[in-house]
Design an enzyme around this catalytic site. Structure first.
Site, PDB file in Angstrom:
ATOM      1  N   SER A  45       1.202  -1.490   0.541  1.00 55.01           N
ATOM      2  CA  SER A  45       0.292   0.372  -0.055  1.00 55.01           C
ATOM      3  C   SER A  45       0.964   1.157   0.010  1.00 55.01           C
ATOM      4  CB  SER A  45      -1.335  -0.105   0.939  1.00 55.01           C
ATOM      5  OG  SER A  45      -1.911   0.813   1.135  1.00 55.01           O
TER       6      SER A  45
ATOM      7  N   ASP B 223       9.760   5.575 -10.482  1.00 55.41           N
ATOM      8  CA  ASP B 223       8.625   6.573 -11.706  1.00 55.41           C
ATOM      9  C   ASP B 223       9.186   7.758 -11.569  1.00 55.41           C
ATOM     10  OD1 ASP B 223       7.193   4.695 -12.492  1.00 55.41           O
ATOM     11  OD2 ASP B 223       4.841   6.117 -11.398  1.00 55.41           O
TER      12      ASP B 223
ATOM     13  N   LYS C  81      -1.549  -4.228  -3.390  1.00 58.88           N
ATOM     14  CA  LYS C  81      -2.633  -3.093  -3.234  1.00 58.88           C
ATOM     15  C   LYS C  81      -2.909  -1.549  -3.312  1.00 58.88           C
ATOM     16  CE  LYS C  81      -5.405  -1.839   0.784  1.00 58.88           C
ATOM     17  NZ  LYS C  81      -5.680  -1.042   0.127  1.00 58.88           N
TER      18      LYS C  81
END
Length: 403
Positions: A303, A314, A328
């Site tokens: 999470s 990223d 998740k």
């Protein structure tokens, strides 16, 4: 379990059930009763069989005198939520809701493992055993599958139901039968009350700073800032940020922590079922870390941990080393109900800056290093993932910089 979003009196979460495991819990201040009343006129016909069943049980069931009406209500709510087929949505009866709120207070009681449900088999397995917890001392390992608790089969139970069996007052015992590969192992574990240090730090050999975050609570960013100052991080040759076994926490905390490493721009997108989208950007409270960064992740990183590590990957501010993460990518709220219980409900998806949704997929590390210890001694012995991170920062990062 899970991250928690907390703002405008709303919390969305993957709560660390330190007493036993991580799960997707949260709570808010919406009024579910008034919402239900607003739409009941459109669903009265559909609900008629439910009231018929309730009436027939009361009037015809042979042991109706022994039937407790709140138990019938609990069962109806449980069945309704389970029909969604979403492992992160669930009903908390009043006792479990009290347990949930007590977990938010800090100290917890239980055995100390993080779990997940295998969506294909429905089995609940251990993905992380907390350091210093009763489960680790007893010999519980990641990968162990819950089979029986105090002689009762747990087949078909969800995480909340399993939690109610495993948890209990500190000082009491619970006997758990686990399936480990093709064998069964049984442990009698004495429950304890404990707190988990949120941040730990040290300077490793080769002048590498090491920082570990256990969960994303409200104080995580403050404690990380203090630890980085203590480490004098920019005088080191690299930083290892360890998110292994971290099951998540507050969304606001995750954004604050990501902003420590990401100077500006998008941290995540939150996408709702009606097409609405919220965008969370870096807060501007950048940490000005100038040394190469490695983030350690494993299948217990869930999470908020995936949100932060995925955003750092990223945005190309860190190299990820370890194993594919938990997977998740949804947000839950938990609303208090009039009976003292709570309804946990998935309300949104979160997307990384690349708009990648990692649900059931996880974040893929840049460098895969598997580690599957088969004994507690191996779990507490040499750490190949940490060693790989140190090696990368002392050789790989240098070589990359020279090219």
């Amino acid at each position: 379990m899970v991250f928690i979003r907390k703002y405008a009196k709303k919390i969305q979460s993957v709560l660390l059930f330190l007493a036993i495991f991580a799960a997707g819990f949260a709570f808010g201040n919406l009024n579910p009763t008034s919402q239900a009343q607003a739409v009941f006129g459109d669903t009265e016909e559909a609900f008629a069989p439910l009231y018929q069943t309730f009436s027939l049980i009361q009037s015809e069931y042979v042991d109706a005198v022994d039937v407790d009406v709140p138990d019938l209500v609990d069962g109806a709510i449980q069945g309704m939520v389970e029909s969604l087929g979403d492992q992160y949505s669930g009903y908390l009866d009043p006792d479990n809701y009290v347990m949930f709120n007590s977990d938010l207070s800090g100290d917890v009681e239980g055995i100390g493992v993080v779990i997940r449900t295998d969506e294909e088999t429905g089995e609940i397995e251990v993905v992380n055993v907390l350091e210093g917890a009763a489960a680790r001392a007893a010999g519980v390992l990641p990968g162990d599958i819950f089979w029986e608790v105090d002689g009762q089969s747990v087949t078909g139970l969800n995480q909340t139901e399993l939690a109610s069996l495993v948890r209990g007052p500190a000082g009491t015992d619970v006997t758990i039968l686990f399936k480990r590969d093709e064998e069964f192992v049984e442990f009698t574990i004495t429950r304890v009350q404990f707190s988990v240090p949120i941040v730990t730090n040290e300077v490793l050999d080769n002048n590498i700073a090491y920082l570990k975050l256990a969960e994303f609570n409200a104080n995580a960013r403050q404690e990380l800032d203090a630890a980085l100052a203590e480490l004098d991080v920019n005088s080191r040759d690299g930083l290892i940020f360890d998110l292994r076994g971290n099951p998540g926490g507050l969304l606001r905390s995750a954004v604050d922590v990501a902003s420590l490493f990401i100077e500006d721009g998008v941290i995540l997108y939150e996408s709702f079922g009606d097409g609405r989208e919220d965008i969370f950007e870096a807060t501007g409270n950048y940490g000005n870390i100038e040394v190469p960064i490695v983030v350690l992740v494993d299948e217990g990183s869930a999470s908020a941990s995936e949100l932060v590590s995925g955003a750092m990957q990223d945005r190309e501010v860190a190299t990820l080393i370890g194993e594919v993460t938990f997977g998740k990518g949804t947000v839950q709220t938990i609303q208090p109900l009039d009976n003292g219980g709570g309804l946990r409900l998935t309300v949104a998806r979160y997307l990384l800056p690349s708009r990648n949704w990692i649900h059931d997929v996880g974040v893929q590390p840049d460098i895969i290093v598997d580690w599957n210890p088969e004994t507690v001694e191996e779990l507490e012995g040499e750490d190949p993932q940490l060693q790989a991170a140190v090696e990368f920062l002392t050789t790989g990062a240098t070589e990359a910089a020279e090219q």
